[in-house]
Design a protein around this motif. Sequence first.
Motif, PDB file in Angstrom:
ATOM      1  N   TRP A   1       0.828  -1.222   0.000  1.00  0.00           N
ATOM      2  CA  TRP A   1       0.000   0.000   0.000  1.00  0.00           C
ATOM      3  C   TRP A   1       0.854   1.261   0.000  1.00  0.00           C
ATOM      4  O   TRP A   1       0.384   2.330  -0.320  1.00  0.00           O
ATOM      5  CB  TRP A   1      -0.909   0.001   1.231  1.00  0.00           C
ATOM      6  N   CYS A   2       2.144   1.125   0.398  1.00  0.00           N
ATOM      7  CA  CYS A   2       2.913   2.364   0.570  1.00  0.00           C
ATOM      8  C   CYS A   2       4.191   2.419  -0.270  1.00  0.00           C
ATOM      9  O   CYS A   2       5.123   3.114   0.074  1.00  0.00           O
ATOM     10  CB  CYS A   2       3.210   2.616   2.037  1.00  0.00           C
ATOM     11  N   PHE A   3       4.222   1.660  -1.358  1.00  0.00           N
ATOM     12  CA  PHE A   3       5.339   1.823  -2.290  1.00  0.00           C
ATOM     13  C   PHE A   3       5.222   3.199  -2.955  1.00  0.00           C
ATOM     14  O   PHE A   3       4.119   3.708  -3.135  1.00  0.00           O
ATOM     15  CB  PHE A   3       5.291   0.749  -3.382  1.00  0.00           C
ATOM     16  N   THR A   4       6.368   3.751  -3.334  1.00  0.00           N
ATOM     17  CA  THR A   4       6.309   5.071  -3.973  1.00  0.00           C
ATOM     18  C   THR A   4       6.825   5.015  -5.404  1.00  0.00           C
ATOM     19  O   THR A   4       7.783   4.300  -5.702  1.00  0.00           O
ATOM     20  CB  THR A   4       7.130   6.112  -3.186  1.00  0.00           C
ATOM     21  N   ASP A   5       6.168   5.763  -6.268  1.00  0.00           N
ATOM     22  CA  ASP A   5       6.524   5.762  -7.695  1.00  0.00           C
ATOM     23  C   ASP A   5       7.527   6.873  -8.000  1.00  0.00           C
ATOM     24  O   ASP A   5       8.059   7.515  -7.080  1.00  0.00           O
ATOM     25  CB  ASP A   5       5.251   5.867  -8.563  1.00  0.00           C
ATOM     26  N   VAL A   6       7.707   7.146  -9.270  1.00  0.00           N
ATOM     27  CA  VAL A   6       8.718   8.112  -9.682  1.00  0.00           C
ATOM     28  C   VAL A   6       8.380   9.538  -9.200  1.00  0.00           C
ATOM     29  O   VAL A   6       9.256  10.380  -9.024  1.00  0.00           O
ATOM     30  CB  VAL A   6       8.901   8.028 -11.220  1.00  0.00           C
ATOM     31  N   ASN A   7       7.111   9.800  -8.933  1.00  0.00           N
ATOM     32  CA  ASN A   7       6.715  11.108  -8.388  1.00  0.00           C
ATOM     33  C   ASN A   7       6.668  11.105  -6.865  1.00  0.00           C
ATOM     34  O   ASN A   7       6.084  12.004  -6.255  1.00  0.00           O
ATOM     35  CB  ASN A   7       5.323  11.511  -8.902  1.00  0.00           C
ATOM     36  N   ASN A   8       7.229  10.051  -6.264  1.00  0.00           N
ATOM     37  CA  ASN A   8       7.188   9.893  -4.805  1.00  0.00           C
ATOM     38  C   ASN A   8       5.744   9.828  -4.291  1.00  0.00           C
ATOM     39  O   ASN A   8       5.428  10.318  -3.219  1.00  0.00           O
ATOM     40  CB  ASN A   8       7.964  11.033  -4.123  1.00  0.00           C
ATOM     41  N   GLU A   9       4.881   9.213  -5.092  1.00  0.00           N
ATOM     42  CA  GLU A   9       3.478   9.073  -4.677  1.00  0.00           C
ATOM     43  C   GLU A   9       3.165   7.606  -4.383  1.00  0.00           C
ATOM     44  O   GLU A   9       3.613   6.711  -5.098  1.00  0.00           O
ATOM     45  CB  GLU A   9       2.537   9.565  -5.773  1.00  0.00           C
ATOM     46  N   THR A  10       2.365   7.384  -3.353  1.00  0.00           N
ATOM     47  CA  THR A  10       1.818   6.052  -3.098  1.00  0.00           C
ATOM     48  C   THR A  10       0.493   5.965  -3.877  1.00  0.00           C
ATOM     49  O   THR A  10      -0.021   7.012  -4.321  1.00  0.00           O
ATOM     50  CB  THR A  10       1.523   5.844  -1.595  1.00  0.00           C
TER      51      THR A  10
END
Length: 412
Positions: A91-100
């Motif tokens: 649930w709390c992985f972050t993408d390239v925009n630092n978004e979960t």
Amino acid sequence: MSDLHDLCRFSTRPIDESYITQLHHYLKSGIPATYTVEEAANYINGIEETPSTTTTPLHLICMNVPLGCTDEELEIVEKMIEILLEYGAGWCFTDVNNETPGCILIRRGLKHVGKLYSQIVDAGVRAELLLRKVSDYDVEFIDPEDVEAQQNETVESEVVVESKDSEIDDAPDAPSQNQQSYLNTKLEYVDDALVTKDRKDGVMMAWESDLMKLGCDSLFKGAILDGDTKEMDSEIVVLNIGFGMGIIDTMIQHQHPTKHYICEAHPDVLKKLKDDGWYEKPNVVILEGRWQDNLDELLSQGVFFNGIYYDTFSEHYQDMLELFDFVVGLLKPHGVFSFFNGLGADREVIYEVYKQLVEIDLKTYGLDVKFTEVEVPESTLKSNDKSVWDDVKRSYWSCPVYYHPEARFIDI
Ligand SMILES: C[S@@+](CC[C@H](N)C(=O)[O-])C[C@H]1O[C@@H](n2cnc3c(N)ncnc32)[C@H](O)[C@@H]1O
């Protein structure tokens, strides 16, 4: 991009049962629910290094769920999220925009559309509870991928559990992360804040004054013996843990409690208490040192409080759980426990997860917590031209709403 990722982009409409069938097919055939777009790209391009960002299928779903989808389609999307979570999607992985995934739903205005957002928050609560059990019992993982997934989640969740701070760039021994290095760090009172001298980490800031007022009011509600007659306790005794700028303590003094205990650990703050005459106030008792080293003594003295407020710095959620042991021993039957609720507050979705967790945890201590929702000043949002963080290195707040907590014993 893999077939699983393609599926989560919803390029064909309507979104129907065939999406579920395909999702099951991919997951059952062994594609991890946490398989990231970055891993797929590296695989295709023959790159071996581990990517630093993690755009998972859950991110893609949250990014691509159509804004105008029908109720039937929404149900399918919810089912897909449920399945991915069952298969271990974090649930709390972050993408390239630092978004979960939860951050993406908020940004797209989908927080209140169907169950999408609450599914992610609920998964966060489950994951945190599970991680705690795993650490309690020192569970061993057989599958290395499981270990990796858990570690990835832990990276974020360890960050989250602080009472006042959370940014990922801090080393574990930074003053904001480690209580001993905080206590060894020089502090400085500037115009509207208390900050660490060298790094300019915000320890306390004047924008929180309205929140402190709420805290102060909550403490004195614990002096009301009978809600109907408003009969007050003959002796009103309150405890504030963490003096900081003395904002809440000044407010408490204006209410003239019988006894006002202040527990403070930092030498520079204790000096401020001395310089400002707090030691001379007749109804004030200063407990010098950490609450961990002071509250036992109060228990053995048989001191009981109408209100206990907790607002420290560089402590973790685990510390707060330990505090609850003292709270239940020190609170009068009608007493109120409140705290500065900055748990995970540098990310809205994590803030929501911790709101639920603290509710669950307090319940196990026989305490029922009610939250009042309060809008925080716009100047606390970093997106603003002029923000309260302009001269401060690290911000600890980035949520539009504050959840003010007030906890009492359940049968009161
Ligand atoms: C955020 S400030 C409190 C602000 C306060 N509520 C006010 O209204 O100004 C946190 C304070 O907690 C103190 N503190 C941190 N850890 C502590 C501990 N374990 N025991 C007692 N005080 C602690 C810090 O030194 C700091 O003064």
